[in-house]
Write a protein that holds these residues in place. Structure first.
Motif, PDB file in Angstrom:
ATOM      1  N   GLU A 200      66.033   1.872  31.215  1.00 47.61           N
ATOM      2  CA  GLU A 200      65.946   2.608  32.251  1.00 47.61           C
ATOM      3  C   GLU A 200      64.796   2.422  33.344  1.00 47.61           C
ATOM      4  N   LYS A 208      71.369   9.610  31.808  1.00 56.18           N
ATOM      5  CA  LYS A 208      72.597   9.649  31.998  1.00 56.18           C
ATOM      6  C   LYS A 208      73.486   8.496  32.411  1.00 56.18           C
ATOM      7  N   GLN A 209      72.890   7.720  33.406  1.00 53.79           N
ATOM      8  CA  GLN A 209      73.678   6.521  33.796  1.00 53.79           C
ATOM      9  C   GLN A 209      73.670   5.111  32.715  1.00 53.79           C
ATOM     10  N   GLY A 211      73.386   5.948  29.608  1.00 49.22           N
ATOM     11  CA  GLY A 211      74.555   6.365  28.589  1.00 49.22           C
ATOM     12  C   GLY A 211      75.772   6.007  28.927  1.00 49.22           C
ATOM     13  N   THR A 212      75.956   6.019  30.111  1.00 48.29           N
ATOM     14  CA  THR A 212      77.598   5.630  30.683  1.00 48.29           C
ATOM     15  C   THR A 212      77.765   4.234  30.710  1.00 48.29           C
ATOM     16  N   MET A 213      76.607   3.265  31.007  1.00 46.16           N
ATOM     17  CA  MET A 213      76.737   2.129  30.897  1.00 46.16           C
ATOM     18  C   MET A 213      76.909   1.610  29.243  1.00 46.16           C
ATOM     19  N   LYS A 214      76.176   2.144  28.446  1.00 40.72           N
ATOM     20  CA  LYS A 214      76.243   1.692  27.086  1.00 40.72           C
ATOM     21  C   LYS A 214      77.723   2.251  26.355  1.00 40.72           C
ATOM     22  N   ARG A 215      78.011   3.525  26.880  1.00 45.64           N
ATOM     23  CA  ARG A 215      79.505   3.434  26.222  1.00 45.64           C
ATOM     24  C   ARG A 215      80.574   2.752  26.702  1.00 45.64           C
ATOM     25  N   LYS A 216      80.384   2.176  28.136  1.00 45.25           N
ATOM     26  CA  LYS A 216      81.237   1.464  28.533  1.00 45.25           C
ATOM     27  C   LYS A 216      81.110  -0.208  27.813  1.00 45.25           C
ATOM     28  N   ARG A 221      81.221   1.415  20.166  1.00 45.72           N
ATOM     29  CA  ARG A 221      81.414   2.786  20.347  1.00 45.72           C
ATOM     30  C   ARG A 221      82.857   2.819  20.536  1.00 45.72           C
TER      31      ARG A 221
END
Length: 221
Positions: A200, A208-209, A211-216, A221
């Motif tokens: 961050e 939130k952003q 988190g999105t990148m980590k999920r991608k 995951r």
């Protein structure tokens, strides 16, 4: 600290620096070295130089590879790669080289990545591919490479490719090392488990952003 100890530390440091800056695949000491299957492929996969079997057991098939006739399996992003190393092509072992076939659908990218142990020569077999690399001063060298053209990516520097044509593109990459290694920047940053708070602050993104990148990009995951 004594002068002798300082001299010793300097000497060791210079020796280490000379080693890491000149290290490369060792020169072969025989005509060829076909990996010995008795050791098992899974056990050998992490090795740079694989143990040899008796040269009298080598056959012509060890020096022929037919796995690049067609594209590999495409990812959701439209990229397909077939890496070729001594594990799948025994005749390469100890020769200090490896290669890869990459196919990109229209608009697809080979994301920024680097090879820590080899320089790459990239040859466009078909299509138009925006290719380039970034040097250590963050200067970018990039151009659209057409069919029949070649670009070199120096060892350890981040490079990338994107199909800018309206048809599929095929690229053949050759490395001056049989185990070049590969780290894709997005996966290394967001898929490796680096603490979210650091990311961050480093990229100015919200939780939130991140988190999105980590999920991608996190393969777990």
């Amino acid at each position: 600290m004594s002068p002798k100890l300082v001299l010793l530390l300097v000497t060791l440091s210079l020796h280490y620096y000379a080693h890491i800056t000149t290290a490369s695949d060792p020169d072969p000491i025989q005509d060829f070295c076909i990996p010995n299957p008795e050791f098992g492929v899974t056990k050998l996969a992490h090795l740079t130089i694989l143990p040899c079997k008796n040269s009298s057991e080598a056959t012509t098939d060890d020096f022929v590879f037919s796995g690049l006739r067609s594209a590999g399996n495409f990812s959701e992003s439209g990229l397909a790669t077939i890496p070729v190393n001594p594990i799948v092509f025994p005749g390469l072992n100890t020769l200090g080289m490896s290669f890869v076939r990459a196919d990109l659908k229209a608009g697809a990218v080979n994301p920024p990545h680097f090879h820590p142990r080899a320089t790459e020569i990239s040859y466009v077999v078909q299509g138009s591919v925006y290719s380039g690399f970034v040097d250590s001063s963050n200067r970018v060298f990039a151009s659209v490479i057409e069919q029949g053209e070649v670009m070199v990516f120096p060892r350890g520097l981040v490079h990338f490719q994107m199909n800018v044509g309206d048809k599929p593109a095929t690229v053949f990459g050759s490395f001056n090392g049989q185990n070049p290694g590969s780290q894709k920047i997005p996966s290394a940053i967001f898929g490796s488990g680096i603490q979210a708070e650091l990311l961050e602050k480093a990229f100015g993104l919200t939780p939130k952003q991140i988190g999105t990148m980590k999920r991608k990009f996190d393969p777990k995951r």
